[in-house]
Design an enzyme around this catalytic site. Structure first.
Site, mmCIF file in Angstrom:
data_model
loop_
_atom_site.group_PDB
_atom_site.id
_atom_site.type_symbol
_atom_site.label_atom_id
_atom_site.label_comp_id
_atom_site.label_asym_id
_atom_site.label_seq_id
_atom_site.Cartn_x
_atom_site.Cartn_y
_atom_site.Cartn_z
ATOM 1 N N GLU A 128 95.597 36.998 65.274
ATOM 2 C CA GLU A 128 96.009 38.005 66.241
ATOM 3 C C GLU A 128 97.237 38.770 65.756
ATOM 4 O OE1 GLU A 128 94.777 35.623 70.311
ATOM 5 O OE2 GLU A 128 96.733 35.203 69.408
ATOM 6 N N ASP B 290 94.489 30.060 75.965
ATOM 7 C CA ASP B 290 95.054 31.340 75.552
ATOM 8 C C ASP B 290 94.106 32.191 74.725
ATOM 9 O OD1 ASP B 290 95.018 29.856 73.271
ATOM 10 O OD2 ASP B 290 97.140 30.064 72.812
#
Lengths: 342, 342
Positions: free
Chosen positions: A56, A227
């Site tokens: 990410e 998450d």
């Protein structure tokens, strides 16, 4: 030249300053930035998913500084001696676009996540909270414990992990620091008498590491392991009994525990509690959940603190990341002319 | 440890290998990756705009490797001795999420943009193209000229820039390398007799650096400066007379020359020409436009080439970016226990 805080520099800075001191500064820094939330660019992070993990990029800017973090999540990594999560990040000057600070963020992410969790718990947990359950005792767990002690005074830990060695590791790390650690035989046992429950597990799946029956009234749940899309930790029924607080709602809808609930499931963005615009805990019986996924502003806060603290010190080194031709339009001049035609 | 190719390492690698040799390798690499386009993740880059510039992250992955570039664009930078564009990038291993290569990319972006332009022109320009007009003679221009010479054999340049010093700089850099350079007094003069027109200007505005009347039939236009929302270079009427080729259509709709045209304005993605699925130039009279904005796959190609060429050589150094605790779940062990409570 760009200032570079490598792993050795980071560990020296944190160790020599004192971890609890750094955590306290981090809590203050993250809180200050949450209180000016609307000054930041806010967008969900950019994720590249594979079958075994995710990479990410998490950018944000406050108009003066720009920061981003690179972070991966690979739950099977420890089986081959690697860490589940590693990270690094950069701060840049918005006025010039030039990077100014480059830092390891594997350790720094542990610090910023712990600081964010403790800051949220300070606003949401009961004032008389004394016992914290920790489900998941991996890389993040000691940082969480220390941040909760320095922020809320919690010293009693009841821990559970599917990996006994990881529990022993936590106990060996924290008992010498004065924590009362009980290693439990199940999540149910670990949650007995809990005032705060921290869930921090790594599996990239919809798991239930915390069942509804384990959560008594008045508990604050610090849910940080769910998450990613398809990665949750809580029994969905807990959410229905609780008030749920999030970082950036659009990102949490995609990645957080509330993936399990409809798009209009009510949530409160944490920053509004910190500014006083919204209520935090409203009674001693209320169950509060901080459905934390990690947001770019937290990394911005962490990078900013680390840069301010280490700039110009022996903790950082100079990296030649940006070409600096004498004439800025003559980038070509950096190449040796005699060799261009080689 | 992560291999780091800094500015000095990059200039040495390119100079000692030979710029034209590196450009030729880069053309081949970019072309090979364009031909396997659908193996890559493709998303528009993530841009953070301010009133005076932009900072962008450009990630992609082919499932084996993940790469991203950080790049800024600040047109006023040269007035204060800074470059308009600087960049750096990272390659990582998708299987572990660990970064493996970190590189300066200010120079590398010049190389990859030139290689992409030349690769596109090889597919789209007339085979008998001899004269290239260059509008904008900033940092990128010499790389463009060298890539076009090595790929298409073009040695005759007619140049125009609003900054006379920048034109003189280009002439001084390229005449010793055998180019026939004519410094012109206007864009109109520069475009006389052009077979290829490269536009590479920096202003972040909807400018018209190339008017419709300057473009004769058969010209190939390599439009690389219009690459942000609100930043274009071409008279829109040129687009209506031309066939327009793009990198990744969704990104170019936001950032390219075709911002000036409706969302259904016909374009062809360049990779389809390179695989043979779509036609390139179909007649000697056709006007072709490569509406280039720069796409993440090009940076991936450039990083991959630089990594393969410099890995294990004296051009790179080791950076301690990733913490490596002996027990991957014991990140805390990196901190000196005696100091945690300091």
């Amino acid at each position: 030249m760009v200032a570079f805080l490598d792993v050795t520099g980071m560990t020296r800075w944190v160790s020599e300053t004192g971890l609890e001191h750094v955590l306290a500064d981090m809590v203050a820094r993250v809180r200050a930035d949450f209180r000016r939330w609307t000054e930041f660019e806010r967008a969900p992070r950019v994720a590249s998913h594979s079958s075994i993990g995710v990479i990410e990029l998490m950018p944000t800017s406050d108009g003066q500084s720009y920061g981003f973090k690179y972070v991966n999540g690979h739950p099977a990594n420890p089986n081959r001696g690697l860490q589940t999560v590693t990270a690094f990040g950069v701060l840049a000057d918005v006025a010039t676009g030039y990077p100014v600070f480059f830092s390891e963020m594997t350790l720094l992410t542990g610090l910023r996540t712990a600081a964010t969790s403790a800051m949220a718990a300070k606003a949401l947990a009961r004032r008389d909270a004394k016992v914290m359950t920790m489900i998941g005792t991996g890389s993040q767990s000691e940082f969480q414990a220390l941040a909760f002690r320095s922020t809320l005074g919690i010293e009693t830990l009841r821990v559970w992990d599917t990996d006994p060695a990881a529990m022993d590791k936590l106990a060996a790390n924290l008992r010498p620091l004065g924590f009362d650690v009980t290693v439990c035989a199940s999540a149910a046992e670990a949650t007995e008498g809990a005032d705060v429950i921290t869930t921090c597990t790594a599996d990239k799946s919809n798991a239930t590491v915390l069942a509804d029956a384990m959560v008594r009234p008045g508990v604050h749940i610090n849910a940080i392991g769910g998450d990613c899309p398809g990665k949750t930790e809580l029994d969905g029924a807990i959410l229905d009994r609780a008030r749920v607080f999030v970082e950036h709602e659009p990102q949490t809808r995609i990645e957080g525990e509330i993936q399990q609930r409809p798009a209009d499931f009510p949530v409160t963005e944490l920053w509004t509690v910190l500014t006083g615009a919204a209520a935090g805990r409203t009674s001693a019986e209320e169950i509060t959940v901080f459905d934390s996924v990690g947001f770019a502003i937290e990394d911005f806060s962490a990078l900013s603190l680390a840069y301010a603290a280490t700039r110009g010190t022996r903790y950082v080194q100079d990296l030649e990341i940006v070409a600096e031709p004498a004439d800025p339009k003559n980038l070509f001049s950096l190449l040796s002319p005699a060799r261009v035609m080689a």
